[in-house]
Design a protein around this motif. Structure first.
Motif, PDB file in Angstrom:
ATOM      1  N   ASP A  30      -4.449  -8.001   2.155  1.00 41.10           N
ATOM      2  CA  ASP A  30      -3.908  -8.381   0.852  1.00 41.10           C
ATOM      3  C   ASP A  30      -4.503  -9.733   0.436  1.00 41.10           C
ATOM      4  N   HIS A  31      -4.049 -10.236  -0.703  1.00 36.19           N
ATOM      5  CA  HIS A  31      -4.577 -11.486  -1.241  1.00 36.19           C
ATOM      6  C   HIS A  31      -4.320 -12.661  -0.289  1.00 36.19           C
ATOM      7  N   MET A  32      -3.146 -12.709   0.296  1.00 36.55           N
ATOM      8  CA  MET A  32      -2.829 -13.834   1.163  1.00 36.55           C
ATOM      9  C   MET A  32      -3.684 -13.828   2.420  1.00 36.55           C
ATOM     10  N   ALA A  33      -4.032 -12.636   2.909  1.00 32.04           N
ATOM     11  CA  ALA A  33      -4.920 -12.559   4.068  1.00 32.04           C
ATOM     12  C   ALA A  33      -6.298 -13.106   3.725  1.00 32.04           C
ATOM     13  N   ALA A  34      -6.770 -12.829   2.518  1.00 32.95           N
ATOM     14  CA  ALA A  34      -8.056 -13.373   2.086  1.00 32.95           C
ATOM     15  C   ALA A  34      -7.991 -14.890   1.979  1.00 32.95           C
ATOM     16  N   LEU A  35      -6.893 -15.398   1.415  1.00 30.51           N
ATOM     17  CA  LEU A  35      -6.730 -16.847   1.299  1.00 30.51           C
ATOM     18  C   LEU A  35      -6.666 -17.489   2.684  1.00 30.51           C
TER      19      LEU A  35
END
Length: 236
Positions: free
Chosen positions: A149-154
């Motif tokens: 998800d987005h937080m994993a990318a961040l």
């Protein structure tokens, strides 16, 4: 033989920034009353960060216009090759002189350019380079295939990027939020800065940037840095 990088910067470095500010935009060689938005963006950005470079840019533009290189010297790499800006070759010199005139006028004004949000693609990236690195590098269209998800990318960015760059990103995030743009303008901003996926539901672009800013700020704290250092890797 390619020119030494230091010599290139001395002769063409700032001129290249001016020209790059126009790439992808319609270029007009006429010297009208109105200053085109691309050179306005360059003047505005440079005025507030390194104002002495305005004089350097003007000098480099005029020198190149006065002594354009021949084909042989271009082929040998002894001169800066102006990229295709959509003008016939015969109009390039007049266009460069017009840019130099606009920069001289902007630098010589008694009034600083009015602060505003970035108005061109170049200005967005010049003002928010690390935010552009994050959004373009970690939130491309391939993000869903690479991260849960987005937080994993961040978190991948935070765990693989040096602390000084993370601190810079933190400042840029709060600066872009301080612009207080309309929601559609924030959506435009993240697109200009390279994001190719939508923010995660139910967040708007502005709300997601605020969430990212909080996460980045937390990671910059002593506790956050200690946690990130346990699983970090080299910056890509």
């Amino acid at each position: 033989m390619a020119m030494d990088p230091c010599e290139f910067d001395r002769r063409y470095g700032e001129m290249q920034r001016v020209v790059n500010a126009h790439l992808g935009r319609a270029v007009d060689a006429s010297n009208g009353e109105e200053t085109p938005d691309a050179v306005q963006a360059y003047i505005r950005h440079t005025w507030y960060r390194q104002p002495w470079l305005l004089a350097v840019a003007e000098q480099q533009l005029r020198e190149y216009a006065r002594h354009p290189p021949g084909r042989l010297r271009l082929r040998l790499g002894e001169y800066y090759r102006i990229p295709d800006v959509g003008l016939p070759e015969a109009e390039i010199q007049d266009w460069l002189v017009g840019l130099a005139d606009a920069i001289r006028h902007g630098a010589g004004s008694d009034t600083a350019p009015r602060p505003c949000s970035p108005q061109t693609h170049w200005e967005w990236h010049a003002r928010f380079p690390e935010l552009g690195q994050l959004l373009g590098g970690w939130f491309s269209q391939d993000m869903p295939d690479e991260f849960v998800d987005h937080m994993a990318a961040l978190d991948d960015y935070l765990g693989s990027t040096s602390p000084d760059l993370v601190a810079r990103l933190c400042g840029e995030l709060y600066e872009v939020l301080a612009l207080s743009l309309a929601e559609e303008d924030y959506a435009h901003a993240i697109t200009e800065l390279g994001m190719e996926v939508d923010p995660p539901a139910p967040y708007t672009a502005a709300a997601w940037l605020a969430l990212v800013a909080e996460r980045v700020a937390d990671s910059s704290s002593p506790e956050g840095r200690s946690s990130a250092s346990q699983g970090g890797r080299e910056q890509p």
